[in-house]
Design a protein around this motif. Structure first.
Motif, PDB file in Angstrom:
ATOM      1  N   ILE A  53       1.085  -1.225  -0.274  1.00  0.00           N
ATOM      2  CA  ILE A  53      -0.089   0.380  -0.306  1.00  0.00           C
ATOM      3  C   ILE A  53       0.496   1.296  -0.047  1.00  0.00           C
ATOM      4  O   ILE A  53       2.077   1.150   0.543  1.00  0.00           O
ATOM      5  CB  ILE A  53      -0.822  -0.100   1.050  1.00  0.00           C
ATOM      6  N   GLY A  54       0.405   2.080  -1.052  1.00  0.00           N
ATOM      7  CA  GLY A  54       1.735   3.159  -1.257  1.00  0.00           C
ATOM      8  C   GLY A  54       0.700   3.643  -1.222  1.00  0.00           C
ATOM      9  O   GLY A  54       0.147   4.901  -1.811  1.00  0.00           O
ATOM     10  N   ARG A  55       1.556   5.658  -0.451  1.00  0.00           N
ATOM     11  CA  ARG A  55       1.431   6.986  -1.434  1.00  0.00           C
ATOM     12  C   ARG A  55       1.115   7.634  -2.037  1.00  0.00           C
ATOM     13  O   ARG A  55       2.313   7.431  -3.108  1.00  0.00           O
ATOM     14  CB  ARG A  55       1.504   7.871   0.058  1.00  0.00           C
ATOM     15  N   PHE A  83      -4.030   7.022  -2.884  1.00  0.00           N
ATOM     16  CA  PHE A  83      -3.053   5.675  -2.703  1.00  0.00           C
ATOM     17  C   PHE A  83      -3.466   5.010  -3.780  1.00  0.00           C
ATOM     18  O   PHE A  83      -4.099   4.676  -4.162  1.00  0.00           O
ATOM     19  CB  PHE A  83      -4.118   4.926  -1.438  1.00  0.00           C
ATOM     20  N   GLU A  85      -3.577   0.443  -3.964  1.00  0.00           N
ATOM     21  CA  GLU A  85      -2.468  -0.767  -2.807  1.00  0.00           C
ATOM     22  C   GLU A  85      -2.867  -1.779  -4.088  1.00  0.00           C
ATOM     23  O   GLU A  85      -3.525  -2.025  -4.969  1.00  0.00           O
ATOM     24  CB  GLU A  85      -4.370  -1.459  -2.799  1.00  0.00           C
ATOM     25  N   THR A  92      -5.512  -1.096  -7.315  1.00  0.00           N
ATOM     26  CA  THR A  92      -6.404  -0.170  -7.113  1.00  0.00           C
ATOM     27  C   THR A  92      -5.867   0.961  -6.142  1.00  0.00           C
ATOM     28  O   THR A  92      -4.891   1.404  -4.968  1.00  0.00           O
ATOM     29  CB  THR A  92      -7.073  -0.554  -5.595  1.00  0.00           C
ATOM     30  N   VAL A  94      -6.809   5.037  -5.221  1.00  0.00           N
ATOM     31  CA  VAL A  94      -8.151   5.362  -4.142  1.00  0.00           C
ATOM     32  C   VAL A  94      -7.297   7.007  -4.837  1.00  0.00           C
ATOM     33  O   VAL A  94      -6.291   7.196  -4.195  1.00  0.00           O
ATOM     34  CB  VAL A  94      -8.004   4.692  -3.709  1.00  0.00           C
ATOM     35  N   THR A  95      -7.575   8.587  -5.369  1.00  0.00           N
ATOM     36  CA  THR A  95      -7.537   9.096  -5.366  1.00  0.00           C
ATOM     37  C   THR A  95      -8.797  10.122  -5.601  1.00  0.00           C
ATOM     38  O   THR A  95      -9.916   9.777  -6.292  1.00  0.00           O
ATOM     39  CB  THR A  95      -6.722   9.484  -6.627  1.00  0.00           C
TER      40      THR A  95
ATOM     41  N   TYR B  45     -15.281   4.509  -3.838  1.00  0.00           N
ATOM     42  CA  TYR B  45     -14.007   5.042  -3.204  1.00  0.00           C
ATOM     43  C   TYR B  45     -14.302   5.170  -1.074  1.00  0.00           C
ATOM     44  O   TYR B  45     -13.076   4.285  -0.860  1.00  0.00           O
ATOM     45  CB  TYR B  45     -14.597   6.872  -2.997  1.00  0.00           C
ATOM     46  N   ILE B  52      -8.308   0.249   3.245  1.00  0.00           N
ATOM     47  CA  ILE B  52      -7.046   0.382   3.588  1.00  0.00           C
ATOM     48  C   ILE B  52      -6.753   0.185   4.933  1.00  0.00           C
ATOM     49  O   ILE B  52      -5.814   0.436   5.440  1.00  0.00           O
ATOM     50  CB  ILE B  52      -6.479   1.684   2.683  1.00  0.00           C
ATOM     51  N   TYR B 212       1.123  -6.850   3.759  1.00  0.00           N
ATOM     52  CA  TYR B 212       1.321  -5.771   2.407  1.00  0.00           C
ATOM     53  C   TYR B 212       2.475  -5.070   3.551  1.00  0.00           C
ATOM     54  O   TYR B 212       2.669  -4.727   4.108  1.00  0.00           O
ATOM     55  CB  TYR B 212       0.459  -4.259   3.085  1.00  0.00           C
ATOM     56  N   ASP B 213       3.588  -3.956   1.949  1.00  0.00           N
ATOM     57  CA  ASP B 213       4.396  -3.641   2.720  1.00  0.00           C
ATOM     58  C   ASP B 213       3.962  -2.156   2.730  1.00  0.00           C
ATOM     59  O   ASP B 213       2.588  -1.939   1.988  1.00  0.00           O
ATOM     60  CB  ASP B 213       5.776  -3.419   1.978  1.00  0.00           C
ATOM     61  N   PHE B 214       4.560  -1.411   3.565  1.00  0.00           N
ATOM     62  CA  PHE B 214       3.863   0.296   3.190  1.00  0.00           C
ATOM     63  C   PHE B 214       4.303   1.309   3.294  1.00  0.00           C
ATOM     64  O   PHE B 214       6.560   1.035   3.181  1.00  0.00           O
ATOM     65  CB  PHE B 214       2.764   0.317   4.633  1.00  0.00           C
ATOM     66  N   TYR B 215       4.927   2.606   1.992  1.00  0.00           N
ATOM     67  CA  TYR B 215       5.505   3.258   1.924  1.00  0.00           C
ATOM     68  C   TYR B 215       4.637   4.554   1.983  1.00  0.00           C
ATOM     69  O   TYR B 215       3.701   4.102   1.326  1.00  0.00           O
ATOM     70  CB  TYR B 215       4.913   2.549   0.026  1.00  0.00           C
ATOM     71  N   PRO B 216       5.387   5.751   2.342  1.00  0.00           N
ATOM     72  CA  PRO B 216       6.584   5.382   3.244  1.00  0.00           C
ATOM     73  C   PRO B 216       6.361   4.103   4.416  1.00  0.00           C
ATOM     74  O   PRO B 216       7.360   3.970   4.945  1.00  0.00           O
ATOM     75  CB  PRO B 216       7.002   6.117   3.082  1.00  0.00           C
ATOM     76  N   ILE B 221       0.637   6.839   5.450  1.00  0.00           N
ATOM     77  CA  ILE B 221      -0.343   6.755   4.898  1.00  0.00           C
ATOM     78  C   ILE B 221      -1.506   7.048   6.380  1.00  0.00           C
ATOM     79  O   ILE B 221      -2.635   7.190   5.363  1.00  0.00           O
ATOM     80  CB  ILE B 221       0.014   5.572   5.082  1.00  0.00           C
TER      81      ILE B 221
END
Lengths: 146, 295
Positions: A53-55, A83, A85, A92, A94-95, B45, B52, B212-216, B221
């Motif tokens: 999951i990233g920004r 984000f 996922e 996915t 999500v913005t 959404y 998440i 799950y990995d998280f960035y950053p 997040i």
């Protein structure tokens, strides 16, 4: 989730790619690979990518090898923040803001950038916000120019 | 003759009104369908954000964020969502009644209240009750846009972060289904923690989510996702209000059309009777004249 039968059937060597905005599900398709603008740079994703999951930052999403539009090359979208996922071959995004390149109004974006540049920001927070907005506007223009 | 003619005139005007209410019903039905489609499209959404958030919670990152923190309420904000137009049954008055209740409650507790109203009907009703409205909007119709709602939400977020408000309540009409909408007061700030959102995480998804990995990082997040989640909830309130307004108008206009039909039936009956009795009277007069001539 907008589960249509065509979009949810897994296809060999492809990933499912979905973009949701607060108003609607903008894209729901299958593609060979997708490049995402993460907060610190671009990242390409193909089938079998490890889940994360990233920004997202501001920039363009590139979709290549789309199942529904064979031989049409790369599709580009501009996204601003949000984000992503990635998990089990489903990507996915999500913005709050996503605009397909063909609907992008470059003149409007340029005017916005100019307005931002001429505005004055005082205080750390305001300056940070302004820099971010300028960066986003420049990224938008880059996407539009392609 | 005068009575019959007056009845006929009334019947004609009721027919015209029925035409109008029938058209309004059809328009409301069409708008309701569109508003409903938008509301359904917006659900994805919220669902994705919740997913998440669930994953972040499952990853074991402690969910601590200023937006989740419950503070003693010293100053509160209330956002009231009503329609710009009437002719929709109790839609506006129900919301206004709820709003007056919560505003009265804050006044009773000596809490300063920052009132924002959307919709002409709500603005005039609350002004009439002597409530001080700080800000008002009349630009939200049956298709509220996220780009229009987001700035309002961001203002609330920054006011909350700056400590200018300690709580935000939204008074609107929640849409359950086509047969049930109710005026509710919902607390949007402080945000409810993700666990309290219902739909408890299933063990299967929790297991999968640990990969799950998280960035950053999960924390960063979270910092971004909570405001987004607040904005989407606020947007949902606007969408619900828009859908409910159309449903309320649809129902009210359907009832009005039916009442008009009933009235026309009644008036027709009375008109026919009046006409008949007038004819009978005239015949009697002629007969009377004939009898008089015979003699």
């Amino acid at each position: 989730m907008a589960d249509t039968t065509t979009a949810s059937t897994p296809r060999a060597g492809m990933i499912r790619f979905i973009v949701v905005t607060p108003e609607t599900t903008l894209v729901d398709t299958h593609a060979k690979s997708v490049t995402l603008p993460l907060f610190d740079g671009s990242r390409g994703i193909a089938r079998g990518h490890s889940p994360f999951i990233g920004r997202l930052g501001a920039g363009e999403v590139r979709l290549s090898g789309e199942a529904d539009r064979p031989g049409e090359g790369v599709r580009r979208l501009f996204v601003q923040g949000g984000f992503v996922e990635v998990g089990h071959d489903v990507v996915t995004v999500v913005t709050q803001r996503a605009i397909p390149q063909e609907k992008f109004d470059a003149a409007h974006a340029r005017a916005e950038l100019e307005k931002l540049l001429s505005s004055r920001a005082t205080g750390d927070e305001a300056i940070g916000a302004k820099l971010e907005a300028v960066e986003a506007a420049r990224a938008a223009l880059r996407t539009a120019a392609k | 003759m005068a009575k019959a003619r007056a009845l006929d005139r009334r019947r004609k005007s009721v027919r015209n009104i029925r035409k109008i209410t029938r058209t309004m019903e059809l328009i409301a039905t069409a708008r309701f369908k569109k508003a409903m489609d938008r509301s359904v499209a917006a659900r994805d959404y919220t669902k994705q954000l919740a997913k998440i958030l669930e994953n972040i919670a499952a990853a074991g990152a402690g969910i601590v964020h200023p937006l989740l923190e419950v503070r003693p309420t010293k100053r509160s904000a209330v956002l009231v969502l009503t329609g710009n137009r009437g002719l929709c049954g109790g839609y506006n008055s129900n919301v206004v009644r709820q709003a007056v209740a919560i505003l009265g409650q804050w006044r009773g507790e000596q809490v300063g209240c920052d009132t924002t109203v959307s919709g002409k009907r709500g603005i005039s009703a609350l002004k009439f009750r002597g409530i001080d409205i700080r800000r008002s909007f009349t630009n939200f119709e049956d298709k509220p846009e996220f780009d229009a709602v987001a700035p309002i939400g961001r203002e609330y977020l920054s006011a909350y972060a700056a400590g200018e408000i300690d709580r935000l309540d939204v008074v609107y009409t929640r849409f359950h289904n086509i047969a049930k909408q109710e005026a509710v007061t919902e607390m949007l700030l402080p945000l409810k923690p993700p666990e309290a959102e219902g739909q408890g995480a299933k063990p299967a998804t929790t297991l999968a989510s640990q990969e799950y990995d998280f960035y950053p990082s999960a924390g960063s997040i979270l910092e971004e996702i909570l405001p987004a989640s607040f904005l989407s909830r606020l947007f949902k309130c606007f969408l619900d209000a828009a859908v409910s307004e159309q449903v309320a108008r649809m129902v009210a206009m359907k009832a009005a059309t039916e009442n008009a039909s009933g009235l026309i039936k009644d008036l027709s009956r009375r008109y026919n009777r009046a006409r008949q009795s007038q004819i009978t009277g005239e015949i009697m007069e002629i007969l009377g004249g004939v009898e008089a001539l015979k003699q």
